[in-house]
Every structure is written in structure tokens, then in C-alpha cells.
Design a protein around this motif. Structure first.
Motif, mmCIF file in Angstrom:
data_model
loop_
_atom_site.group_PDB
_atom_site.id
_atom_site.type_symbol
_atom_site.label_atom_id
_atom_site.label_comp_id
_atom_site.label_asym_id
_atom_site.label_seq_id
_atom_site.Cartn_x
_atom_site.Cartn_y
_atom_site.Cartn_z
ATOM 1 N N HIS A 1 42.713 39.457 43.792
ATOM 2 C CA HIS A 1 42.112 39.663 45.119
ATOM 3 C C HIS A 1 43.081 39.358 46.263
ATOM 4 C CE1 HIS A 1 38.216 40.841 43.675
ATOM 5 N NE2 HIS A 1 38.344 39.915 42.742
ATOM 6 N N HIS B 1 36.484 42.628 34.584
ATOM 7 C CA HIS B 1 36.534 41.169 34.694
ATOM 8 C C HIS B 1 37.209 40.705 35.982
ATOM 9 C CE1 HIS B 1 40.429 41.985 32.626
ATOM 10 N NE2 HIS B 1 40.837 41.117 33.499
ATOM 11 N N GLU B 2 37.536 41.649 36.885
ATOM 12 C CA GLU B 2 38.084 41.214 38.176
ATOM 13 C C GLU B 2 36.989 40.758 39.138
ATOM 14 O OE1 GLU B 2 38.389 44.232 36.873
ATOM 15 O OE2 GLU B 2 38.259 45.828 38.365
ATOM 16 N N HIS B 3 35.731 40.907 38.716
ATOM 17 C CA HIS B 3 34.618 40.373 39.508
ATOM 18 C C HIS B 3 33.781 39.473 38.612
ATOM 19 C CE1 HIS B 3 35.185 42.592 43.187
ATOM 20 N NE2 HIS B 3 35.292 43.722 42.532
ATOM 21 N N HIS C 1 33.604 36.503 45.147
ATOM 22 C CA HIS C 1 34.605 35.533 45.567
ATOM 23 C C HIS C 1 34.476 35.081 47.019
ATOM 24 C CE1 HIS C 1 36.486 39.496 46.394
ATOM 25 N NE2 HIS C 1 36.810 38.897 47.514
ATOM 26 N N GLU D 1 44.395 34.568 37.413
ATOM 27 C CA GLU D 1 44.527 36.042 37.414
ATOM 28 C C GLU D 1 43.535 36.659 38.397
ATOM 29 O OE1 GLU D 1 43.992 39.702 34.192
ATOM 30 O OE2 GLU D 1 42.636 38.000 34.208
ATOM 31 N N TYR D 2 42.322 36.131 38.389
ATOM 32 C CA TYR D 2 41.256 36.609 39.290
ATOM 33 C C TYR D 2 41.658 36.420 40.751
ATOM 34 C CZ TYR D 2 36.666 35.853 41.640
ATOM 35 O OH TYR D 2 35.599 35.853 42.492
ATOM 36 N N ARG E 1 42.746 32.553 33.507
ATOM 37 C CA ARG E 1 41.913 33.706 33.914
ATOM 38 C C ARG E 1 41.446 33.569 35.362
ATOM 39 N NH1 ARG E 1 38.784 35.702 28.404
ATOM 40 N NH2 ARG E 1 40.744 36.191 27.351
ATOM 41 N N TRP F 1 30.010 32.613 34.018
ATOM 42 C CA TRP F 1 31.011 33.674 33.850
ATOM 43 C C TRP F 1 31.721 33.502 32.506
ATOM 44 C CZ3 TRP F 1 35.294 35.024 37.997
ATOM 45 C CH2 TRP F 1 35.833 36.270 37.683
#
Lengths: 557, 295
Positions: free
Chosen positions: A278, A78-80, A207, A273-274, A270, A260
Motif C-alpha cells: 500500500h 491477500h493485499e487486503h 488499512h 508485505e501488506y 506478511r 485475518w
């Protein structure tokens, strides 16, 4: 030639469609022989999970849309953002073959599962190529169109990344789409709405697109200020906050959020956090001129030198000429017949020229400049500024469009000189892709001497553990230390029946064979392999004599 | 823009395209054929040399695969160019020497080129140092005994001490493979390497470095080194990981004697974004030789 505009338009779109088909087919076919990169292994896994959620949403929406079920499906990677993984997963379910698992029965498709997951990204790359053809054609005819398309897709790094189930070329394609839509939105209300939607889709890809809105604002308001300061033309109040800006500021985030599902449960937390992930990105190891860097700051010259070392000089030098010439013309020449600025409105905010070259320059230089900042984490390779390349291609076309008329050559001369010039400008890049379409990450421009020259200079010759396919047969019945091959990438080979029979992935201490992907900081792993197997490898995978991957271990299992 | 200028720009771009196209045809192909490797490896195997090197490091994996001599520890992971008289260098595209070899000379005069052979894209060059040197003793071939401040270390392949572990192995120091005694001490441990009756030659020459890459990321603690000959302290210095493969030399008067290196390690740890962290082991890579000058 006396073509009617409609025939011309038909020709352009036909050309774009042909180009789209050729590029998509070539990427899909050529990349069957490209090994799975580390990140793809993770994305394949996530894509399957996301696609299962889509399937569930069709069957049982009430269940699928509960926060618990949604989060369970979208938690992996979930980081992308999810979009490319969702479409990759759906493509795999529709077109790919897959074995039976505890979750699902076997499916037979028209291509391997990994190839099907790569397809959406390949289609987006083909779309970008076709769009560049149209943009180039409109600026400078067929040759301009072919030049723009070729100067993008024939770059070896672009060609390589364009074939992967990843986000770099897709986000480059989407940013190009947003920027071109923004141009149209200055005179069209429909495009004014579309630009916001497209921006949302771009943000849902990767991103990098978060920078697009502010950059377009810089271009738009820069134009207004320049008109006022240098030309004495004041913009009407209705254009101070026009539809394209409103659309991008409102529709953009909403569309991105809609695409998303991971964010839906707690959007602010969230998304924060994302962003933190990055901005605090771990520092990758990068070899630059023989020195391993793993802590910022990287030398600010890094992306500029790599641009020189990986993009053929004919392309970037042409782009530079286009940038200087075009910008000079746009900044020094007042519009010949000044359209009445008071006719500009909220819906169609610009009647004056939109200064395209400055727009291309902004988007061609920003990603590279951003990576060269000392505060930027060390993200790694050239893919991180790949979004600049469509605009370098457009700047090259700008040079082309200005050079030929200015040179005042006869039509007869131009007839043979233009195709020749096109071949000379794109030839080096095409040769580089032809040299090896599957190892583009290790490819370097002729100006530095290709892979051998780059290895001598001490430029990183690859990462991601993908250069392994020719070595796979030798792993049969072996206990293999896989080094940089991600376990999920290995499992994907296994799912597709490409993993050698009887081979297993084990720690080095239990192995009877071991892989090594050559990078400077991997010397640590190299000596570990030497301590187990001795310093002589049993096979070496090379690109133009430069070792990319070595296999260590006994000749027989 | 004048027509003249536009034509020049066009010609300039076309020239770049032509030159780059030519370079592309030259670059994007194999320049070292299998036959070249085969012939070069035969020549290397037949040649007599104390050690060999690569003018281009990237030739390494294939060179070690093709020529057994290039995979010898004393070649693939050598300490430097001291203690030898003859040298072979394998290069690409006519290269006979490199900046890395210059570093390995570390004060020694560059050797004389005495022979050169070309095998397609490969070049094998043979050198002789004048005056020559030879290695009388080498701890990577005849290892010393190890002890710590808590007693003698037992060796069964690996040395095991109460507060340290050590191996004779390949190690990565400063992104280069080295052959050395690789010691991982506990915090505050003192490790002594000792060889009785070691020939002393003209000088003792050695290196200290920290391996490996991951360990260096996690601990920057230095190590204090004390050298003794026959109980007399002859050197005392501190080595940190930023010094890479740190050379040291101790002049001797010949004969034989007990040689001792004592490594004193303080607490481990590193300074990072979150401040000081007392974590990660240091592994100290040590090699020592006796070098004798030839007259």
C-alpha cells in the motif's frame, strides 16, 4: 413535552432501528441495478474461496487450520484484509443463489449471489447511519439525528460505495464506531475494552483504520497537554497510559490478526508485505481539471476540490461552521464546574470534557489531508477519503446544535423552521441520489453543475467499469471487447444468469462489438475501437447527457 | 455568539440550501432531449462546412452517434484549424467556442460567426475564416511512400519495413484522437516519408506526436525530424513526448516538388523509480498537409 429519560432512550433506539432497516433495505434493493465494479469481481472470487475455508473449518477444523490449506484459501487478494470477504462469502452461501461448479453443487437462495455478498457492507452502512442518528439525537434531538444520518448516507458517493462488496464504507462505519467507543471509553471501563476490540475489527476491514489509534492518541494527549498548559489542570499519573490506549495497542492488533488467517503463518513478514504494497501502491490515472495525472505528486488541491465538487455545499459549509464554532468554544471556554481531575483513573481516564468537536475535526480532515500530501501515491477517487464523511456529518450537527439556541428564536418559529432547514440542508444530496442511485461514482454536486458541469471542468467521470447494465442486452450473440469490465466481474454476471446469451469476451482484434468506459487516459482504447469499428458508437450510456460508456460495433451480430 | 450572528449563519445556510436545491433541480436532469439531437443532426447533415468541432468534448460520443458528419475522420480526429475556410461548432447551453479551439487556431485569426441555430440544449454555430485557406494535399488522404535505412517499406494496408512498422490510422496523442501515419521504429532506425510532385501551396503544415498513453509511460525517447523539399533541407528539429501534438510549418513558394520527412529515432527507454530502463516502443504519429492561403 415531558418525556422520561427511558421513553426518550426507547425512542432513540427505535428510530435508529427503523433507520437501519430502511437504509439496509433501500441499499439492497437499489443496488441490484448497480453493475459490478472491477474490484468487486476480485472480491467475489476471493470471498467464495474464503467462505469455502469457513465451511471446511466447521467440518474438519484440523485440516482447515493447517498452514498449507489455510494459505491456499486465503492467498487470493491477500493485499487486503479478509474480514469483509469472509462475511461476504458466508452471506452468499447462506442467502445467495449460485450455479453448480466443479467445487460445489448449485444452491438456491433468496437473492442473487452478488447481492448477498454485498449485504454485509450494506448492513454496516446502515449501522453507521443508525449510529449517526443516535449521536446526532444525543447532541441535538430528532432533527440533529436525522441531519447526521442524512448528511452521511445521502451523499451520492457514499450511497454508491455503501452498496458495493468493498471495504470503503465498511471501514468508514467501523472508524466511526471506534471513535464513538473511544469517547465512551474515557468514562467507562467496559468501553475501554470494547474500543480495542472494535479497532481490531476496523483494521481487519481495511488499512485506513491503522491510522485511527495514533489519531486518537493525538486527541487524548493533546487534551491532557492543553488542560495543563491553558487550564493549569494536571492529569494524574494513572491516566498517562489509560485503559483505552492499552486496549487499542494490545487488543487491536490481536483481534485484527485473529480475523485475518493469511497473516497467521508468518505475521511479521506478511504484514510487512501488506504495508509495502500500500505504501508503494501503483499510481492510478486521475483526470483533474482536464489533465491526466498518473505520477505523484497530484496537486495538493485535488481532494479539496473534489470535496467541493462531490459533497453538496450545504453539508460541508454547515460542517465548517460547526468546526469553527465548536472548536472555538472548546478551546476558549474553561469547564464551568471543573470536575475534580484527581478522580480520573486508569479505567476512567477523563473527568474533564473530551472536546468532541476537535475529535470530529481530526477525523474529518486527516483522510483528506493525507491524500493531498505530495508523497502519497495516486490512489484514485473520492472513496479514499470517504472515512471523513461521518465526521463531517457530526460537525454539521455541531453547527445545528449551536445555531438554534444562539439564534434565540421562539419555540413556535423553531417548530416550522427546523424541518424546513433540514430539508434545505439535505435536499440537494437527496436529489442527487434520487437522480440516479446506481451511477453515484459519476455524480457531482449542484455547485459545479452536476455531471455536465463536471465534464466541462474536466473532472473524471467514473472508473471501475461498472456502468454497463443497460448495455448488456445489446451484447447478445456478440464477441465483445469488454474494456474495463474485469473478467471476474463478467463471470459473476454469468454465474447469476445476467450475462447475455451467446456473448463472449474476446480481445479487440477478434471482436465484433466493443465497450469503452470514458476516462481521459482511455482515449488510447477509444482510438483502438475507432480503428476497428469507426468513430461512431452504436449506443451510448449517459448520466444527464454525459457519456459514461459507449458501445461500438455492428448493429447486428 | 450573538443571536444576530447565529441568525445570519442560519440564514446563510438556508440560502445555500435554496440556491443549491435550485441548481440541483437544474443539474440533475437531461438537458438535451432526443428531439434536440435529431434536429441538430439534420441541421449538421444539411450544412456545408470544411470541418466541424465540439465546444464540449464530452458531447463527442453522442454527436458521432447521431450525426454522421461528426464521425468523419477529418472532424473526429482532425489535426487543427488550418487549411479550412468554413467551420461548424456544436456546443451545449449556448456555447459557441472553446479554449481547445483557441489552441487549434495556433496563430490563425478567430473566424467570423455567420450563423447560429439552437436545438434545445444544443447550439450549432457556423463560422467563416477571413482570409480563407484550403488544403491542397494531405498525407492522411494520399499517403506518401515510406522507406527506412534498410530499404523500401511494403504497403498492404500496413507498411512493413525491415526495422519499422507503420499504419494510417487513428492514434491517441496527448489524450486526443488524431488521424496520422503511426510509425513504430526499431532502436536507431531512420524512416523517410516521401511524396513526389506534391503541391506546395503557401506552406507545408504538419504535426508530430507520440502515441499512445501506455507507450509514453514506457519510453520517453525523442525523435529527430528533418524536412526536405526537392532534396534541400528546410527544417531540422527534435520532438519529445512532453510536447504533445507538436505543430511545424514550412513556408513554400508554390508549385510542386518532392517532399520528404525523415524521422531519426535514438534508443528507447525511460527513467523511472528504478532508474533507466531500455524498454517499450515509441510510436510516432505524423501528419502533413499543404495549405494554400486564399486571397
Amino acid at each position: 413535552m415531558n418525556k422520561t429519560p427511558s421513553r426518550k432512550a426507547l425512542f432513540v433506539w427505535l428510530g435508529a432501528c427503523v433507520l437501519f432497516a430502511v437504509v439496509a433495505t433501500s441499499l439492497s434493493a437499489a443496488h441490484r441495478n448497480t453493475g459490478y465494479v472491477r474490484d468487486e469481481g476480485i472480491y467475489f472470487d476471493a470471498s467464495r474461496t474464503y467462505a469455502r475455508w469457513v465451511e471446511l473449518a466447521k467440518r474438519d477444523p484440523a485440516k482447515a487450520f493447517t498452514a498449507k490449506v489455510r494459505d491456499r484459501h486465503f492467498a487470493p487478494n491477500h493485499e487486503h484484509p479478509a474480514l469483509m470477504k469472509i462475511v461476504g462469502g458466508v452471506a452468499a452461501r447462506s442467502l445467495g443463489s449460485s450455479p453448480a461448479t466443479k467445487h460445489e453443487p448449485a444452491r438456491s437462495g433468496v437473492m442473487p449471489e452478488g447481492a448477498a455478498m454485498r449485504l454485509p457492507a450494506q448492513l454496516l452502512a446502515a449501522m453507521a447511519t443508525a449510529v449517526l442518528f443516535v449521536a446526532g439525537f444525543r447532541r441535538s434531538g430528532v432533527m440533529g439525528g436525522l441531519l447526521a444520518a442524512g448528511a452521511f448516507i445521502l451523499l451520492p458517493r457514499v450511497w454508491f460505495s455503501a452498496g458495493l462488496h468493498a471495504f470503503d464504507v465498511p471501514v468508514a462505519a467501523m472508524i466511526l464506531a471506534v471513535v464513538l467507543a473511544y469517547r465512551r471509553s474515557l468514562q467507562s471501563a467496559a468501553w475501554g475494552v470494547a474500543v480495542g476490540v472494535l479497532l481490531g475489527i476496523a483494521i481487519a476491514v481495511k488499512h485506513n483504520a491503522l491510522f485511527v489509534g495514533p489519531l486518537l492518541a493525538v486527541h487524548y494527549y493533546g487534551n491532557l497537554l492543553y488542560d495543563r498548559a491553558r487550564l493549569g489542570i494536571a492529569a494524574p499519573r494513572s491516566t498517562w497510559c489509560p485503559l483505552p490506549m492499552v486496549s487499542m495497542a494490545t487488543l487491536g492488533p490481536l483481534v485484527a490478526l485473529a480475523l485475518w488467517p493469511w497473516l497467521w503463518t508468518d505475521p511479521v513478514a506478511r504484514f510487512t508485505e501488506y504495508m509495502e504494497f500500500h505504501s508503494q501502491h501503483s499510481w492510478y490515472n486521475m483526470e483533474f481539471l482536464g489533465v491526466n495525472f498518473n505520477q505523484p505528486p497530484m496537486p495538493w488541491t485535488y481532494p479539496w476540490v473534489l470535496l467541493f465538487a462531490t459533497v453538496p455545499m450545504a453539508i460541508w459549509a454547515g460542517g465548517l461552521i460547526g468546526a469553527i464554532w465548536g472548536a472555538r468554544a472548546e478551546l476558549t471556554h474553561a469547564p464551568q464546574a471543573t470536575p475534580a481531575p484527581e478522580t480520573a483513573t486508569f479505567l476512567r481516564p477523563r473527568t474533564l470534557p473530551s472536546r468532541d468537536t476537535l475529535l470530529w475535526i481530526l477525523f474529518a480532515t486527516f483522510p483528506i489531508a493525507l491524500i493531498s500530501l505530495p508523497i502519497t501515491p495516486i490512489f484514485g477517487g473520492t472513496k479514499h477519503w470517504i472515512t471523513a464523511y461521518p465526521f463531517v456529518a457530526l460537525l454539521l450537527v455541531e453547527a445545528w446544535a449551536r445555531i438554534w439556541p444562539a439564534a434565540q428564536l421562539s419555540a413556535r418559529r423553531r417548530q416550522w423552521m427546523q424541518p424546513l432547514a433540514l430539508v434545505l440542508l439535505l435536499g440537494p444530496a437527496a436529489l442527487s441520489v434520487r437522480n440516479n442511485p446506481n451511477l453515484g461514482l459519476s455524480q457531482f454536486s449542484p455547485a459545479v453543475g452536476g455531471p455536465r458541469g463536471a465534464a466541462t471542468l474536466g473532472l473524471g467521470r467514473g472508473f471501475w467499469g461498472h456502468a454497463v447494465l443497460p448495455l448488456l442486452p445489446a451484447l447478445e450473440q456478440r464477441k465483445v471487447f469488454m474494456h474495463d469490465v474485469h473478467e471476474l466481474a463478467r463471470r459473476q454476471y454469468e454465474r447469476e444468469g445476467r450475462w447475455p446469451g451467446g456473448a463472449s469476451s474476446v480481445p479487440l482484434s477478434q471482436s465484433n462489438a466493443g465497450l469503452l468506459f470514458h476516462e481521459l487516459h482511455m482515449t488510447t482504447d477509444e482510438v483502438r475501437l475507432w480503428n476497428r469499428f469507426g468513430p461512431a458508437p452504436s449506443q451510448v450510456l449517459e448520466l444527464d447527457d454525459v457519456p459514461l460508456t459507449s458501445l461500438y460495433g455492428a448493429a447486428e451480430p | 455568539m450573538s443571536p444576530q450572528f447565529a441568525r445570519w449563519a442560519l440564514m446563510g445556510l438556508a440560502t445555500v440550501g435554496v440556491v443549491e436545491g435550485g441548481l440541483a433541480l437544474r443539474s440533475y436532469r437531461t438537458a438535451i432531449a432526443d428531439q434536440d439531437w435529431s434536429e441538430a443532426s439534420q441541421a449538421i447533415e444539411a450544412a456545408e462546412f470544411d470541418t466541424a468541432r465540439l465546444a464540449h468534448r464530452w458531447l463527442g460520443p453522442r454527436a458521432r452517434l447521431e450525426a454522421g458528419a461528426m464521425a468523419r475522420p477529418s472532424v473526429a480526429a482532425a489535426a487543427d484549424l488550418h487549411g479550412i475556410t468554413t467551420l461548424g461548432v456544436l456546443g451545449y447551453d449556448g456555447a459557441r467556442w472553446s479554449d481547445a479551439l483557441e489552441v487549434e487556431l495556433d496563430g490563425r485569426r478567430r473566424p467570423n460567426l455567420v450563423a447560429e441555430q439552437h436545438f434545445g440544449g444544443l447550439t450549432w454555430s457556423e463560422y467563416t475564416f477571413v482570409p480563407g485557406q484550403r488544403t491542397l494535399a494531405d498525407w492522411t488522404e494520399t499517403p506518401p511512400t515510406l522507406s527506412s535505412d534498410e530499404g523500401i517499406c511494403k504497403r498492404r494496408g500496413t507498411w512493413k519495413c525491415k526495422n519499422a512498422i507503420a499504419r494510417l490510422e487513428f492514434a491517441e496523442v496527448d489524450y486526443q484522437p488524431r488521424r496520422c501515419i503511426n510509425i513504430t521504429p526499431d532502436d536507431g532506425a531512420s524512416i523517410t516519408l516521401r511524396q513526389e510532385d506534391m503541391p506546395l501551396g503557401s506552406r507545408l503544415r504538419g504535426h508530430i506526436g507520440f502515441s499512445d498513453f501506455n507507450a509514453r509511460l514506457r519510453s520517453d525517447a525523442p525523435v529527430r525530424v528533418r524536412a526536405r523539399i526537392e532534396g534541400q533541407r528546410v527544417a531540422d528539429f527534435v520532438v519529445s513526448d512532453t510536447q504533445g501534438w507538436r505543430a511545424f510549418e514550412i513556408e513554400t513558394a508554390g508549385g510542386q516538388g518532392a517532399v520528404e520527412l525523415e524521422l531519426l529515432s535514438p534508443v528507447r527507454g525511460t527513467w523511472g523509480r528504478t532508474g533507466y530502463q531500455a524498454r517499450g516502443n515509441r510510436t510516432v504519429c505524423v501528419e502533413l498537409r499543404t495549405v494554400e492561403d486564399e486571397l
